[in-house]
Write a protein that holds these residues in place. Structure first.
Motif, PDB file in Angstrom:
ATOM      1  N   LEU A  19     -26.959   1.268 -31.272  1.00 26.20           N
ATOM      2  CA  LEU A  19     -25.692   1.871 -31.710  1.00 26.20           C
ATOM      3  C   LEU A  19     -24.508   1.442 -30.835  1.00 26.20           C
ATOM      4  CD1 LEU A  19     -26.896   5.519 -32.519  1.00 26.20           C
ATOM      5  CD2 LEU A  19     -26.556   3.600 -34.099  1.00 26.20           C
ATOM      6  N   ASP A  20     -24.674   0.415 -30.022  1.00 22.59           N
ATOM      7  CA  ASP A  20     -23.609  -0.004 -29.109  1.00 22.59           C
ATOM      8  C   ASP A  20     -22.313  -0.365 -29.820  1.00 22.59           C
ATOM      9  OD1 ASP A  20     -25.127   0.452 -26.911  1.00 22.59           O
ATOM     10  OD2 ASP A  20     -25.520  -1.656 -26.423  1.00 22.59           O
ATOM     11  N   PHE A  21     -22.413  -0.889 -31.034  1.00 21.73           N
ATOM     12  CA  PHE A  21     -21.218  -1.385 -31.713  1.00 21.73           C
ATOM     13  C   PHE A  21     -20.881  -0.574 -32.966  1.00 21.73           C
ATOM     14  CE2 PHE A  21     -23.179  -5.028 -29.544  1.00 21.73           C
ATOM     15  CZ  PHE A  21     -22.127  -5.398 -28.707  1.00 21.73           C
ATOM     16  N   MET A 207     -30.684  -7.061 -32.165  1.00 23.19           N
ATOM     17  CA  MET A 207     -29.711  -6.930 -33.249  1.00 23.19           C
ATOM     18  C   MET A 207     -29.235  -8.321 -33.647  1.00 23.19           C
ATOM     19  SD  MET A 207     -29.326  -3.672 -33.882  1.00 23.19           S
ATOM     20  CE  MET A 207     -27.714  -3.489 -34.671  1.00 23.19           C
ATOM     21  N   SER A 208     -29.273  -8.633 -34.963  1.00 22.14           N
ATOM     22  CA  SER A 208     -28.811  -9.943 -35.432  1.00 22.14           C
ATOM     23  C   SER A 208     -27.291  -9.991 -35.528  1.00 22.14           C
ATOM     24  CB  SER A 208     -29.430 -10.276 -36.781  1.00 22.14           C
ATOM     25  OG  SER A 208     -29.067  -9.305 -37.752  1.00 22.14           O
ATOM     26  N   ASN A 209     -26.665  -8.837 -35.743  1.00 20.27           N
ATOM     27  CA  ASN A 209     -25.211  -8.700 -35.653  1.00 20.27           C
ATOM     28  C   ASN A 209     -24.911  -7.248 -35.269  1.00 20.27           C
ATOM     29  OD1 ASN A 209     -25.032  -7.092 -38.114  1.00 20.27           O
ATOM     30  ND2 ASN A 209     -25.282  -9.008 -39.259  1.00 20.27           N
ATOM     31  N   LYS A 210     -23.673  -6.871 -35.261  1.00 18.70           N
ATOM     32  CA  LYS A 210     -23.311  -5.535 -34.783  1.00 18.70           C
ATOM     33  C   LYS A 210     -23.901  -4.411 -35.622  1.00 18.70           C
ATOM     34  CE  LYS A 210     -18.885  -6.802 -32.622  1.00 18.70           C
ATOM     35  NZ  LYS A 210     -17.423  -6.538 -32.623  1.00 18.70           N
ATOM     36  N   TYR A 356     -29.006 -13.504 -31.784  1.00 17.79           N
ATOM     37  CA  TYR A 356     -28.772 -12.114 -31.400  1.00 17.79           C
ATOM     38  C   TYR A 356     -27.290 -11.886 -31.099  1.00 17.79           C
ATOM     39  CZ  TYR A 356     -28.408 -13.896 -26.594  1.00 17.79           C
ATOM     40  OH  TYR A 356     -28.011 -14.569 -25.463  1.00 17.79           O
ATOM     41  N   VAL A 357     -26.908 -10.616 -31.043  1.00 18.38           N
ATOM     42  CA  VAL A 357     -25.543 -10.258 -30.673  1.00 18.38           C
ATOM     43  C   VAL A 357     -25.559  -9.843 -29.196  1.00 18.38           C
ATOM     44  CG1 VAL A 357     -25.840  -7.886 -31.485  1.00 18.38           C
ATOM     45  CG2 VAL A 357     -23.542  -8.811 -31.220  1.00 18.38           C
ATOM     46  N   ASN A 358     -24.677 -10.450 -28.387  1.00 15.41           N
ATOM     47  CA  ASN A 358     -24.673 -10.147 -26.955  1.00 15.41           C
ATOM     48  C   ASN A 358     -23.822  -8.919 -26.642  1.00 15.41           C
ATOM     49  OD1 ASN A 358     -22.024 -10.997 -27.051  1.00 15.41           O
ATOM     50  ND2 ASN A 358     -22.353 -12.883 -25.875  1.00 15.41           N
ATOM     51  N   GLU A 359     -23.702  -8.615 -25.366  1.00 15.84           N
ATOM     52  CA  GLU A 359     -23.002  -7.390 -24.957  1.00 15.84           C
ATOM     53  C   GLU A 359     -21.536  -7.407 -25.344  1.00 15.84           C
ATOM     54  OE1 GLU A 359     -23.687  -6.969 -20.807  1.00 15.84           O
ATOM     55  OE2 GLU A 359     -25.817  -6.443 -21.037  1.00 15.84           O
ATOM     56  N   GLN A 360     -20.977  -8.599 -25.546  1.00 15.45           N
ATOM     57  CA  GLN A 360     -19.577  -8.715 -25.933  1.00 15.45           C
ATOM     58  C   GLN A 360     -19.402  -8.677 -27.458  1.00 15.45           C
ATOM     59  OE1 GLN A 360     -20.938 -10.904 -23.463  1.00 15.45           O
ATOM     60  NE2 GLN A 360     -20.217  -9.294 -22.056  1.00 15.45           N
ATOM     61  N   GLY A 361     -20.515  -8.577 -28.171  1.00 11.42           N
ATOM     62  CA  GLY A 361     -20.442  -8.510 -29.624  1.00 11.42           C
ATOM     63  C   GLY A 361     -20.443  -9.859 -30.309  1.00 11.42           C
ATOM     64  N   ASN A 362     -20.725 -10.916 -29.552  1.00  8.41           N
ATOM     65  CA  ASN A 362     -20.756 -12.268 -30.120  1.00  8.41           C
ATOM     66  C   ASN A 362     -22.178 -12.636 -30.541  1.00  8.41           C
ATOM     67  OD1 ASN A 362     -17.966 -12.706 -29.478  1.00  8.41           O
ATOM     68  ND2 ASN A 362     -18.566 -13.091 -27.355  1.00  8.41           N
ATOM     69  N   ILE A 363     -22.287 -13.332 -31.665  1.00 13.97           N
ATOM     70  CA  ILE A 363     -23.602 -13.768 -32.141  1.00 13.97           C
ATOM     71  C   ILE A 363     -23.968 -15.064 -31.427  1.00 13.97           C
ATOM     72  CG2 ILE A 363     -24.941 -14.549 -34.130  1.00 13.97           C
ATOM     73  CD1 ILE A 363     -23.220 -12.727 -35.876  1.00 13.97           C
ATOM     74  N   ILE A 364     -25.132 -15.052 -30.782  1.00 12.95           N
ATOM     75  CA  ILE A 364     -25.600 -16.186 -29.986  1.00 12.95           C
ATOM     76  C   ILE A 364     -26.830 -16.816 -30.635  1.00 12.95           C
ATOM     77  CG2 ILE A 364     -26.398 -16.937 -27.712  1.00 12.95           C
ATOM     78  CD1 ILE A 364     -23.527 -15.852 -27.741  1.00 12.95           C
TER      79      ILE A 364
END
Length: 526
Positions: A19-21, A207-210, A356-364
């Motif tokens: 639920l981070d995003f 998470m694959s995205n937010k 995956y989505v990183n801590e900054q919300g970017n998909i890597i």
């Protein structure tokens, strides 16, 4: 949507990061995420992860516990002699009485193949242009006709196709657009396997995205949970007694092979595996054997070189039964597995590169494995069988998997195409036909077994030898460029019935032997 309560439940399993995003999402996306999480049994997923990784960490060699398949439970197309015809007759009668179905495992994506559609839709470049699904459908049609010709019984072979979230819709649309390849729509049953969340190495759901959990199919062993009451009920309603299970990517697969089915029936088996002889001791394939008295597939990484190299007095490897994901089940056994044994199947760990989505919300998109997919294997139910058999076939006749793009050296579209054309070339030769070049000179027969190196065989970069120094290779290593030959599955299921068509006739490559070709030739003779 009560996200506060959901966060507390997630915290119980150390998964509150899901639920981070949530505050970055619009209302519709929030609802999608909420449903995604609440429809997932988080506690079960975490339990699966802990069990799978624990068994991975404690994996040991099993050499001392291994035993080969007992002789009385072993059959072979090269060593069983005249009884093969009796087994085939038994299998054809079962087909004719509509007691046999085929079950296709088609949930995997064509990632290694380099395509974004189901493998079964792939065209390897045969003269006919038929993809895997088309070839397999026509083999079913031909076997139904062959059974009627031999037994007088008009049976139907239902086709159950297990797809996944990624392959379900395109597969169903593809079949419908091809009018089900001549099969009856009601005799093709699609069902979907389950998806499991992907996990990081430290046990966090990825998470694959937010707003979406990264998921992957739960392996071909997910079959047993996916079957459920609906599919089993359909089998029971139809009176199915014998099930042939196989993977979509084997271009040489013999659908509901009557000889294999008949062998299993004659042995009173409730579970069976079709295998090929290992090409060399260290070939990276699993072997079917007994461990602590139970049947299973032992991966090549689970045994030492000393065990892999063990040989019998006849020079064959002791543990030679290479697994090719081609199995037989009775309906009663399958039903028991689904209703009673499925919860006891273990998950295996596959380390993968998972976006995956990183801590900054970017998909890597990672460049190396960053997490695991948990899978069950279809063969893990062998241990539950009290009457298990193994049937060995020739690799060059029945096994050429399509796994990689042509950038790889093996198991690619080119090797699959060549394997099929080599088999069909030999069918024509065995039926009394021959091939000539443009000068009307006979073209030598392609060898059906491994031979010493000659001008028709390319030497691979690495080559293994048997104890006599002879090259050990599969049909993939043969240069088939001399003859392009394809026999339509509607003309012949396994080489039968070709004599009256090709005997004493000379052909030039390319040859595409279809029903229309035969009719046109008959008209010319008249």
């Amino acid at each position: 949507m009560d996200f506060e309560s959901l966060r507390k439940k997630l915290a119980e399993h150390n998964q509150e990061h899901l639920l981070d995003f949530v505050n970055d999402l619009d209302e519709k996306s929030k609802q999608v995420l909420y449903n995604d999480i609440t429809n997932t049994n988080i506690a079960e997923v975490v339990r699966f992860f802990n069990a799978a990784t624990a068994s991975m960490d404690t994996q040991t060699k099993v050499d001392d516990k291994m035993e080969p398949i007992p002789t009385e439970m072993f059959g072979s197309v090269t060593r069983s002699g005249k009884i093969l015809k009796q087994w085939e007759k038994t299998g054809l009668e079962a087909v004719g009485k509509s007691k046999v179905c085929v079950l296709l495992l088609a949930g995997g994506q064509g990632t290694r193949l380099g395509v974004n559609y189901p493998k079964g839709m792939y065209n390897v470049g045969l003269p006919s242009g038929k993809p895997l699904y088309h070839l397999q459908a026509e083999r079913i049609l031909r076997l139904q006709r062959y059974s009627k010709e031999e037994t007088g019984l008009s049976g139907t072979i239902p086709w159950y196709i297990m797809t996944s979230e990624h392959t379900q819709e395109p597969t169903e649309e593809y079949f419908a657009s091809r009018n089900f390849f001549g099969l009856q729509k009601e005799d093709i049953v699609f069902f979907e396997q389950n998806m499991l969340p992907c996990m990081s190495f430290d046990g966090k759901i990825i998470m694959s995205n937010k707003g979406k959990i990264a998921r992957a199919p739960d392996g071909n062993g997910g079959l047993y949970r996916a079957l459920g009451e609906k599919v089993l009920g359909d089998m029971e309603r139809r009176g199915i007694q014998y099930i042939h299970v196989y993977c979509v990517d084997n271009i040489l697969v013999k659908m509901a092979d009557p000889t294999f089915i008949g062998f299993c029936i004659s042995k009173g088996a409730n579970c069976g595996a079709k295998v090929v002889e290992k090409s060399y001791p260290t070939e990276p394939v699993g072997v079917v054997c007994r461990v602590d008295g139970k049947y299973q597939v032992v991966e090549y990484s689970e045994i030492t070189l000393r065990t892999a190299e063990k040989r019998n007095e006849d020079g064959r490897l002791v543990f030679s039964a290479g697994n090719i994901c081609n199995h037989f089940f009775t309906f009663d056994f399958l039903k028991e597995v689904v209703n009673e044994n499925e919860p006891f199947l273990k998950h295996h760990v596959a380390k993968k590169k998972i976006p995956y989505v990183n801590e900054q919300g970017n998909i890597i998109t990672p460049e190396k494995p960053n997490g695991i997919k948990m899978e069950k294997f279809v063969f893990d139910v062998f241990e539950f069988s009290n009457n298990f058999v193994v049937f060995e076939v020739l690799r060059e006749d029945e096994f050429s998997p399509l796994k990689n793009s042509d950038k790889a050296e093996k198991d690619n579209p080119t090797t699959a195409k060549h394997a099929l054309m080599s088999l069909h070339h030999r069918w024509v030769l065995n039926a009394g036909g021959s091939f000539v070049d443009k000068n009307d000179s006979l073209i030598p027969a392609i060898p059906s077994k491994r031979l010493k190196l000659d001008t028709t065989i390319r030497k691979p970069k690495t080559m293994a030898s048997d104890k006599n120094g002879n090259d050990r290779r599969s049909a993939n290593d043969v240069d088939h460029s001399l003859v392009i030959c394809e026999v339509s599955p509607l003309v012949s299921y396994a080489g039968e019935g070709l004599e009256e068509v090709v005997s004493n006739k000379r052909f030039q490559s390319p040859l595409l032997l279809t029903e229309k070709y035969i009719k046109d030739k008959e008209m010319q003779i008249k």
